[in-house]
Write a protein that holds these residues in place. Structure first.
Motif, PDB file in Angstrom:
ATOM      1  N   ASP A   1       0.635  -1.493   0.354  1.00  0.00           N
ATOM      2  CA  ASP A   1      -0.020   0.011   0.016  1.00  0.00           C
ATOM      3  C   ASP A   1       0.993   1.065   0.190  1.00  0.00           C
ATOM      4  O   ASP A   1       0.286   2.303  -0.130  1.00  0.00           O
ATOM      5  CB  ASP A   1      -1.241   0.340   1.351  1.00  0.00           C
ATOM      6  N   ALA A   2       2.171   1.089   0.414  1.00  0.00           N
ATOM      7  CA  ALA A   2       3.069   2.282   0.657  1.00  0.00           C
ATOM      8  C   ALA A   2       3.287   3.173  -0.460  1.00  0.00           C
ATOM      9  O   ALA A   2       2.756   3.988  -0.701  1.00  0.00           O
ATOM     10  CB  ALA A   2       4.398   2.306   1.641  1.00  0.00           C
ATOM     11  N   PRO A   3       3.276   1.758  -1.968  1.00  0.00           N
ATOM     12  CA  PRO A   3       4.035   3.131  -2.733  1.00  0.00           C
ATOM     13  C   PRO A   3       3.082   3.603  -3.832  1.00  0.00           C
ATOM     14  O   PRO A   3       2.862   5.048  -3.757  1.00  0.00           O
ATOM     15  CB  PRO A   3       4.433   1.510  -3.492  1.00  0.00           C
ATOM     16  N   LEU A   4       1.528   3.372  -3.373  1.00  0.00           N
ATOM     17  CA  LEU A   4       0.178   3.553  -3.684  1.00  0.00           C
ATOM     18  C   LEU A   4       0.517   5.262  -2.417  1.00  0.00           C
ATOM     19  O   LEU A   4      -0.554   6.279  -3.600  1.00  0.00           O
ATOM     20  CB  LEU A   4      -0.334   3.440  -3.500  1.00  0.00           C
ATOM     21  N   VAL A   5       0.635   4.943  -1.509  1.00  0.00           N
ATOM     22  CA  VAL A   5       0.080   6.608  -0.888  1.00  0.00           C
ATOM     23  C   VAL A   5       1.576   7.455  -0.825  1.00  0.00           C
ATOM     24  O   VAL A   5       1.189   8.790  -0.779  1.00  0.00           O
ATOM     25  CB  VAL A   5       0.066   6.315   0.469  1.00  0.00           C
TER      26      VAL A   5
ATOM     27  N   LYS B   1      12.878   5.467  -2.031  1.00  0.00           N
ATOM     28  CA  LYS B   1      11.318   6.880  -2.262  1.00  0.00           C
ATOM     29  C   LYS B   1      11.464   7.629  -1.198  1.00  0.00           C
ATOM     30  O   LYS B   1      10.978   9.170  -1.343  1.00  0.00           O
ATOM     31  CB  LYS B   1      10.010   6.193  -3.022  1.00  0.00           C
ATOM     32  N   MET B   2      11.068   7.300  -0.097  1.00  0.00           N
ATOM     33  CA  MET B   2      10.437   7.640   1.531  1.00  0.00           C
ATOM     34  C   MET B   2      11.644   8.774   2.120  1.00  0.00           C
ATOM     35  O   MET B   2      11.326  10.380   2.479  1.00  0.00           O
ATOM     36  CB  MET B   2       9.969   6.613   2.690  1.00  0.00           C
TER      37      MET B   2
ATOM     38  N   ASP C   1       8.898  -2.510   1.354  1.00  0.00           N
ATOM     39  CA  ASP C   1      10.137  -3.273   0.639  1.00  0.00           C
ATOM     40  C   ASP C   1      11.988  -1.605   0.049  1.00  0.00           C
ATOM     41  O   ASP C   1      10.840  -0.345   0.772  1.00  0.00           O
ATOM     42  CB  ASP C   1      10.129  -3.555  -0.760  1.00  0.00           C
ATOM     43  N   SER C   2      12.530  -1.985  -0.288  1.00  0.00           N
ATOM     44  CA  SER C   2      13.774  -1.254  -0.562  1.00  0.00           C
ATOM     45  C   SER C   2      13.240  -0.398  -0.795  1.00  0.00           C
ATOM     46  O   SER C   2      13.842   1.244  -1.044  1.00  0.00           O
ATOM     47  CB  SER C   2      15.218  -2.297  -0.435  1.00  0.00           C
ATOM     48  N   SER C   3      12.943   0.249  -2.638  1.00  0.00           N
ATOM     49  CA  SER C   3      12.734   0.380  -3.238  1.00  0.00           C
ATOM     50  C   SER C   3      11.514   1.970  -2.733  1.00  0.00           C
ATOM     51  O   SER C   3      12.231   3.094  -2.786  1.00  0.00           O
ATOM     52  CB  SER C   3      11.745  -0.087  -4.697  1.00  0.00           C
ATOM     53  N   THR C   4      10.609   1.380  -2.118  1.00  0.00           N
ATOM     54  CA  THR C   4       9.899   1.959  -1.428  1.00  0.00           C
ATOM     55  C   THR C   4      10.616   3.563  -0.278  1.00  0.00           C
ATOM     56  O   THR C   4      10.045   4.205  -0.492  1.00  0.00           O
ATOM     57  CB  THR C   4       8.307   1.615  -0.724  1.00  0.00           C
TER      58      THR C   4
END
Length: 259
Positions: A140-144, A170-171, A164-167
């Motif tokens: 859900d985190a990438p969508l948010v 990004k954060m 995950d590491s990619s999210t």
């Protein structure tokens, strides 16, 4: 050494009355400067507002916790009107987000109404220039993150984050904040997150009255647990404990505009 702490995420209104009294009586003993009380729905927001008017150390956020059935459009608007009416008494919008665990229990639950509701709260956060407190984990985190980017909302606090590491990358790039829970003492997933996330984008929380295991088994979740959390963060990051206390304290005060 300055050991002042701020609980950046607690459901104060869900504690029993005697538990609330005990925590408030012990804030000075455990060097707790403030509790940021998030809300689950409109009734929760009303309770938290009443508490905040009574207790100066309680700072409140208003929102609709996503791990429950979607409210009606009218109910959402009632909450948003409450937020508008009391914007000067709230510190943030929250807790809001997407229903990851609810959908794990029932995959038939549609996600779209929750996305629509969350986007309304993101728009409100932008309009009111308030931080937003997010329940957004795993996929859900990438969508948010995308919704935050769409509306150029930068003051985002992902509480008890897992992803995950990619999210995570990004954060970090977007300067979003996370808060670390007491389970960092025994959960490898949280320990890895602490190692990989910058200290200057980190806060601590209890998420009480949610209970913890390990050394906190069978204990009421209490802001005093944050001291153990900070000690563990210092050890994991191999940073002087006094510096970790100071940085996390300053992070939280700055993020939430605390005096």
């Amino acid at each position: 050494m300055n050991k002042r702490v701020i609980d950046s995420h607690i459901h104060f209104d869900l504690y029993k009355k005697d538990e609330q009294s005990l925590m408030l009586q012990e804030t000075e003993a455990y060097e707790v400067d403030a509790l940021i009380g998030v809300s689950n729905h409109l009734q929760s927001a009303r309770r938290n507002l009443a508490f905040a008017r009574q207790y100066s150390k309680l700072k409140v956020a208003f929102g609709y916790h996503p791990e429950q059935p979607i409210p009606t459009e009218a109910e959402i608007e009632h909450l948003r009107n409450f937020i508008n009416e009391h914007q000067n008494e709230m510190i943030a919008i929250g807790e809001v987000g997407l229903p990851y665990y609810l959908r794990k229990e029932n995959p038939q639950i549609p996600l779209e109404p929750y996305i629509s509701m969350l986007e309304k709260f993101i728009v409100d956060a932008k309009r009111l220039d308030k931080p937003i407190v997010l329940h957004a984990v795993y996929e859900d985190a990438p969508l948010v993150c995308s919704l935050l980017e769409k509306h150029d909302v930068q003051k985002a606090h992902f509480h008890w984050f897992k992803g995950d590491s990619s999210t995570v990358e990004k954060m970090i790039k977007n300067r979003y904040f996370i808060s670390i829970t007491p389970d960092v003492l025994y959960e490898q997933e949280i320990q890895d997150l602490v190692i990989n996330f910058p200290l200057n984008q980190m806060m601590v929380e209890t998420d009480g009255p949610w209970p913890f295991e390990g050394p906190f088994q069978n204990q009421m979740t209490h802001p005093k647990m944050m001291h153990e959390t900070i000690r563990k963060i210092a050890k994991l990051k191999n940073i002087d404990l006094a510096n970790v206390y100071e940085q996390i304290y300053l992070n939280t005060k700055s993020f939430y505009g605390l005096k």
